[in-house]
Design an enzyme around this catalytic site. Structure first.
Site, PDB file in Angstrom:
ATOM      1  N   PHE A   1       1.077   5.138   0.875  1.00 10.19           N
ATOM      2  CA  PHE A   1       0.478   6.173   1.700  1.00 10.19           C
ATOM      3  C   PHE A   1       1.047   7.532   1.298  1.00 10.19           C
ATOM      4  CE2 PHE A   1       0.186   2.337   4.168  1.00 10.19           C
ATOM      5  CZ  PHE A   1      -0.973   2.451   4.928  1.00 10.19           C
TER       6      PHE A   1
ATOM      7  N   THR B   1       0.842  -1.198   0.000  1.00  9.36           N
ATOM      8  CA  THR B   1       0.000   0.000   0.000  1.00  9.36           C
ATOM      9  C   THR B   1       0.876   1.247   0.000  1.00  9.36           C
ATOM     10  OG1 THR B   1      -1.888  -1.033   1.107  1.00  9.36           O
ATOM     11  CG2 THR B   1      -1.702   1.363   1.298  1.00  9.36           C
TER      12      THR B   1
END
Length: 285
Positions: free
Chosen positions: A174, A172
């Protein structure tokens, strides 16, 4: 005074882990929603926010493409977190005796193999770490949780299986948000940089092709391009873009100048250092 970084989710969530890894000196503050995390920064109650923006498997994080441009916050950094899920249960529980597994819908979708092999019924929860807290509160050995490793420590659960995600490359990205300030100059940001911006094309034939042409002809690498509709205006499309480089770099400066000719709106969301993860492997969106 202790400085704070806000994140969406409960303690033990992946966003919490990202905060602790990138900013161990800051106090991580959980928020119920992305809007709450944005507001903590806007109001000055927190210096930064750690917001997931895209996942290598699930794609973009819902609503961020709309919330971010409206927030009037600025992207000042990025962080890539490898995503790992553990299968958690109350002390004494076993996979064989369990019937349900609870987690966020994305976590359940990313651990299908284990769920199928164990014969568990997936139950959607609002948050990965929140599902771990609920399993602890229910104190029921038939209910398990798929959550990040930190959640086991926080909620006193046993790890029945580690790193059960189907794809070990699951990552992921960010973005770190702060209150708006002047963009860093190229002199201040000497290393590899990323520029994020949104633009709206004119509603004419080939507008997008022409708008993007300047990036190709000037050799600017575009690592992310996503479109979304603006409200109920089906003819008005906004695009969110990440490119490598600083606006003061000649190739990107020329590309942005050309972009202006074919758009009705261009707004830079942030200029910030490229994460080391980008140099370790090729990242595309």
């Amino acid at each position: 005074m202790v400085q704070k970084i806000a994140y969406q989710g409960e303690p033990g969530a992946n966003s919490n882990i990202a905060c602790m890894q990138m900013f161990p000196q800051l106090k991580s503050v959980p928020c119920a929603s992305f809007e709450d995390a944005f507001e903590l920064v806007s109001s000055g109650e927190a210096e930064l926010a750690m917001i997931p923006i895209e996942n290598s498997i699930a794609g973009r994080v819902a609503d961020i493409h709309i919330l971010l441009p409206q927030s009037h916050l600025q992207i000042v950094g990025e962080f890539f977190l490898p995503i790992h899920f553990d299968l958690l249960g109350i002390p004494g529980s076993t996979i064989e005796a369990a019937t349900e597994v609870h987690s966020h819908i994305h976590a359940l979708g990313q651990c299908r193999r284990l769920i199928r092999e164990a014969g568990l019924r997936p139950v959607i929860a609002g948050d990965t770490a929140g599902s771990a807290r609920e399993v602890r509160e229910w104190n029921d050995p038939t209910k398990l949780s798929l959550a990040p490793p930190l959640a086991a420590e926080i909620y006193g659960l046993e790890v029945l299986a580690s790193r059960v995600e189907d794809d070990p490359s699951n990552t992921t990205r960010f973005v770190v948000l702060a209150r708006e300030k002047e963009l860093p100059t190229r002199e201040e940001l000497t290393g590899p940089a990323v520029t994020s911006f949104v633009f709206r094309v004119r509603n004419v034939p080939s507008a997008l092709f022409k708008a993007l042409g300047g990036f190709a002809t000037n050799g600017v690498n575009m690592t992310r391009l996503e479109s979304y509709m603006v409200g109920d205006e089906f003819a008005a499309t906004m695009f969110m873009v990440d490119v490598e480089g600083h606006p003061e770099d000649l190739p990107l400066r020329l590309a942005l100048e050309e972009l202006d000719f074919f758009t009705t709106e261009v707004r830079i969301l942030g200029v910030y250092p490229a994460a080391e993860f980008r140099t370790a492997q090729t990242v595309t969106a």
